[in-house]
Design an enzyme around this catalytic site. Structure first.
Site, PDB file in Angstrom:
ATOM      1  N   ASP A   1      -1.644   1.696   5.274  1.00  0.00           N
ATOM      2  CA  ASP A   1      -2.250   3.026   5.408  1.00  0.00           C
ATOM      3  C   ASP A   1      -1.106   4.047   5.487  1.00  0.00           C
ATOM      4  O   ASP A   1      -0.572   4.458   4.461  1.00  0.00           O
ATOM      5  CB  ASP A   1      -3.144   2.998   6.653  1.00  0.00           C
ATOM      6  CG  ASP A   1      -3.956   4.254   6.834  1.00  0.00           C
ATOM      7  OD1 ASP A   1      -4.109   5.011   5.868  1.00  0.00           O
ATOM      8  OD2 ASP A   1      -4.454   4.488   7.951  1.00  0.00           O
TER       9      ASP A   1
ATOM     10  N   VAL B   1     -12.105   1.219   6.470  1.00  0.00           N
ATOM     11  CA  VAL B   1     -12.867   0.051   6.023  1.00  0.00           C
ATOM     12  C   VAL B   1     -12.833  -1.071   7.055  1.00  0.00           C
ATOM     13  O   VAL B   1     -11.900  -1.153   7.878  1.00  0.00           O
ATOM     14  CB  VAL B   1     -12.339  -0.470   4.664  1.00  0.00           C
ATOM     15  CG1 VAL B   1     -12.622   0.527   3.552  1.00  0.00           C
ATOM     16  CG2 VAL B   1     -10.845  -0.781   4.728  1.00  0.00           C
TER      17      VAL B   1
HETATM   18  P1  5GP Z   1      -0.359   1.729   8.989  1.00  0.00           P
HETATM   19  O1  5GP Z   1       0.716   1.469   9.981  1.00  0.00           O
HETATM   20  O2  5GP Z   1       0.021   1.445   7.568  1.00  0.00           O
HETATM   21  O3  5GP Z   1      -0.955   3.114   9.150  1.00  0.00           O
HETATM   22  O4  5GP Z   1      -1.576   0.805   9.366  1.00  0.00           O
HETATM   23  C1  5GP Z   1      -1.523  -0.537   9.263  1.00  0.00           C
HETATM   24  C2  5GP Z   1      -2.556  -1.183  10.154  1.00  0.00           C
HETATM   25  O5  5GP Z   1      -3.566  -0.247  10.577  1.00  0.00           O
HETATM   26  C3  5GP Z   1      -3.288  -2.250   9.416  1.00  0.00           C
HETATM   27  O6  5GP Z   1      -2.634  -3.489   9.512  1.00  0.00           O
HETATM   28  C4  5GP Z   1      -4.643  -2.234  10.101  1.00  0.00           C
HETATM   29  O7  5GP Z   1      -4.589  -3.028  11.261  1.00  0.00           O
HETATM   30  C5  5GP Z   1      -4.838  -0.798  10.503  1.00  0.00           C
HETATM   31  N1  5GP Z   1      -5.636  -0.038   9.514  1.00  0.00           N
HETATM   32  C6  5GP Z   1      -5.210   0.887   8.620  1.00  0.00           C
HETATM   33  N2  5GP Z   1      -6.224   1.354   7.865  1.00  0.00           N
HETATM   34  C7  5GP Z   1      -7.329   0.697   8.292  1.00  0.00           C
HETATM   35  C8  5GP Z   1      -8.721   0.719   7.877  1.00  0.00           C
HETATM   36  O8  5GP Z   1      -9.166   1.432   6.952  1.00  0.00           O
HETATM   37  N3  5GP Z   1      -9.539  -0.113   8.563  1.00  0.00           N
HETATM   38  C9  5GP Z   1      -9.115  -0.932   9.570  1.00  0.00           C
HETATM   39  N4  5GP Z   1     -10.037  -1.697  10.159  1.00  0.00           N
HETATM   40  N5  5GP Z   1      -7.838  -0.981   9.973  1.00  0.00           N
HETATM   41  C10 5GP Z   1      -6.957  -0.177   9.338  1.00  0.00           C
END
Ligand code: 5GP
Length: 188
Positions: A109, A159
């Site tokens: 994300d 999601v």
């Molecule tokens: P980032 O550090 O890239 O923002 O997020 C990574 C982590 O955030 C992912 O491994 C996941 O646990 C959580 N995450 C990010 N987007 C989503 C989403 O749309 N749904 C869910 N359930 N978890 C998300």
């Protein structure tokens, strides 16, 4: 805490059907098997969300491989926003020095979690460190991440399913879907 009575009823839209996910994982597994032929592959999964992906991906790879598991937290409980804070809850159980490491992620994300993990695992001197993610949400990226294998690029929606949770639930759905907004806006 709100406990849903029907997991499926909380899903507004199915984004990726079970068959689509499995077909794409077979393609990724075939590609990885070609790319890593003759090398010592170690898959590192990031719990808990990547558990189903890792389980299916490793069986789609035809090479001998090792697996290891890490657990990090990036979101705090019942929230859909990244805190930007990454905490290691469980570290690797074996050394990855000199190993060919492929990180299996559920979703990228903002990229903050992987950015941290790349630096952390890179410090353990693997021979190579690459990234395979089932889902990519590039719209919200805050740091650039070199992704080597991507299952699906999805729009900026929160999601759940196929490992991904909201408040620790919905991980056991076989598909990836978007929660109805009422689920996280309705007071208990
Ligand atoms: P980032 O550090 O890239 O923002 O997020 C990574 C982590 O955030 C992912 O491994 C996941 O646990 C959580 N995450 C990010 N987007 C989503 C989403 O749309 N749904 C869910 N359930 N978890 C998300």
């Amino acid at each position: 805490m709100r406990t849903p009575t029907d997991l499926h009823a909380d899903i507004g839209e199915v984004l990726l059907e079970e068959g689509q996910i499995q077909a794409r994982i077979r393609e990724l597994g075939a590609q990885i098997s070609t790319d890593y032929a003759g090398r010592r592959l170690t898959l590192v999964s990031v719990l808990k969300g990547s558990l189903p992906f890792m389980a299916d991906l490793m069986r789609a790879i035809s090479l001998p491989l090792r697996i290891d598991l890490m657990e990090v937290s990036s979101y705090g409980g019942a929230t859909t926003e990244s805190s930007g804070l990454v905490r290691i809850l469980k570290d690797l159980s074996s050394s990855i020095e000199g190993e060919e490491v492929l990180i299996c992620e559920d979703i990228i994300d903002t990229g903050l979690t992987l950015n941290y993990l790349i630096r952390y695992l890179g410090g353990k001197k693997p021979a190579s460190l690459r990234i395979c993610t089932l889902l990519d949400k590039p719209a919200r990226r805050l740091v650039e991440i070199p992704v080597d294998y991507t299952g699906f690029t999805i729009p900026d929606q929160f999601v759940v399913g196929y490992g991904l949770d909201y408040d620790e639930l919905y991980r056991n759905l076989r598909f990836v879907g978007v929660l109805r907004p009422e689920v996280y806006t309705t007071p208990e």
